[in-house]
Design a protein around this motif. Sequence first.
Motif, PDB file in Angstrom:
ATOM      1  N   SER A 130      78.943 -48.183  24.973  1.00 40.82           N
ATOM      2  CA  SER A 130      79.906 -48.471  23.678  1.00 40.82           C
ATOM      3  C   SER A 130      80.753 -47.173  23.660  1.00 40.82           C
ATOM      4  O   SER A 130      80.312 -46.048  23.738  1.00 40.82           O
ATOM      5  CB  SER A 130      79.153 -48.824  22.679  1.00 40.82           C
ATOM      6  N   PRO A 132      83.004 -46.223  20.775  1.00 36.94           N
ATOM      7  CA  PRO A 132      83.558 -46.542  19.609  1.00 36.94           C
ATOM      8  C   PRO A 132      84.949 -45.873  19.278  1.00 36.94           C
ATOM      9  O   PRO A 132      85.386 -44.995  19.836  1.00 36.94           O
ATOM     10  CB  PRO A 132      82.531 -45.931  18.436  1.00 36.94           C
ATOM     11  N   ALA A 153      75.551 -45.508  16.189  1.00 37.89           N
ATOM     12  CA  ALA A 153      75.094 -45.291  17.666  1.00 37.89           C
ATOM     13  C   ALA A 153      73.625 -45.067  17.872  1.00 37.89           C
ATOM     14  O   ALA A 153      72.896 -45.654  18.493  1.00 37.89           O
ATOM     15  CB  ALA A 153      76.009 -44.735  18.884  1.00 37.89           C
ATOM     16  N   ALA A 160      76.084 -44.639  24.173  1.00 36.08           N
ATOM     17  CA  ALA A 160      77.298 -44.743  23.461  1.00 36.08           C
ATOM     18  C   ALA A 160      78.075 -43.363  24.003  1.00 36.08           C
ATOM     19  O   ALA A 160      77.443 -42.430  24.143  1.00 36.08           O
ATOM     20  CB  ALA A 160      77.149 -44.491  21.829  1.00 36.08           C
TER      21      ALA A 160
END
Length: 394
Positions: A130, A132, A153, A160
Amino acid sequence: MSESPASGPPPQIPATRAPARLPKPATTLRQRLAELRGPSVAPHPLDARALAALAANPGCRRRALLDGAGVDKAVLATALGSPAAFGQSQFAFIRGNAFEAKVKADGGTELLRLLAERLGGGADAPTGASVPDLTAAGPEGRAARTALALREATAAGGWALLDHPMLALEVAGSPAYLEPDAVVVHPDGTWTVVEIKSFPMIDGSADAAKVGAAARQSAVYVLALERIAAVTEGAEVGHKVLLVCPKDFSNLPTASVVDVRKQRAVTRRQLTRLTRVEDIAASLPEGTTFDPGCSPEELGTAVDAVPAAYAPECLAACELAFHCRAKARSEGAVESLGRSVRGELGGLTTVEGVLAAAAGKEGDPSDPTVAALRRAAALRAEALDGVSGVRACL
């Protein structure tokens, strides 16, 4: 019949008491630093590279104040007539940005592969992570958003990738905002700092001086991350940093692991020794300012009002080094010869005093430093006499 007036002095009207003067509100540190910087001058951000250089010379109150106040030292040095002669070229800057974009392309796929290869212990590279969104208003907002993203996270328990997060670290009583290239959150809650540099890694190794500078810079990021990890359940900041560089002379990325525990410990210790900015500012004369709009004479007086700790190593790390060197040379300070020389000379603080002690004109003969200087002067004179004698024979 009218009444006669009462005898005696007329009644006295009590004097009105003057209102008590309220104490003048104390100038906040932020206001004081704005006055030093100049009312219309925006603060210059303090990055990790400058912070690492500041920690390497914790005795320099001048740099601590100027960096804490957000003064642009390059602009100040130019206004003083001693511009800095170093800096990254525009070509190197563009090349570095292009290489960083390549490493982080496709959601950081290549970066995560390198991370798993160097730090994964044989595990397969993660298929995705991910990323962010860290956008927010101002450095304070970005730092808060980064801290929230790190906590989320870590709680999620997955991979992340935080691209250019904003970290906050208090330096000499003033906040500094730092922006590493990337921070990777592992499923086990470990946070790893990633430094992406454009200098090459040839045959698996890079220039030792450049790697050392990158390690000191990364140690600052680790210290800033530890503040967030201390209040995040299950989080731990890794002391091994992933350094990503071009492989050999190509544009293909490769990586190595750099252990920054030593640099972290040294930086932490030296940052705690820095005099607080408000203490330095309080010792300055009223009206002192480093506004680049002032005349060179006014700026010179303001800069000289703050003690410096010049050393030749400053020439590669501080924009004001040429000004400080000229001042040290004009005063005959032994600091201009280097820290090691200064440490060997003890109480002798000027070149003139050293020469006088070596010539036997000043100094206590029982002083080991004076005795060593006189012995060295005698050996030098003996060697020069021998050379003169050989030339005379020829």
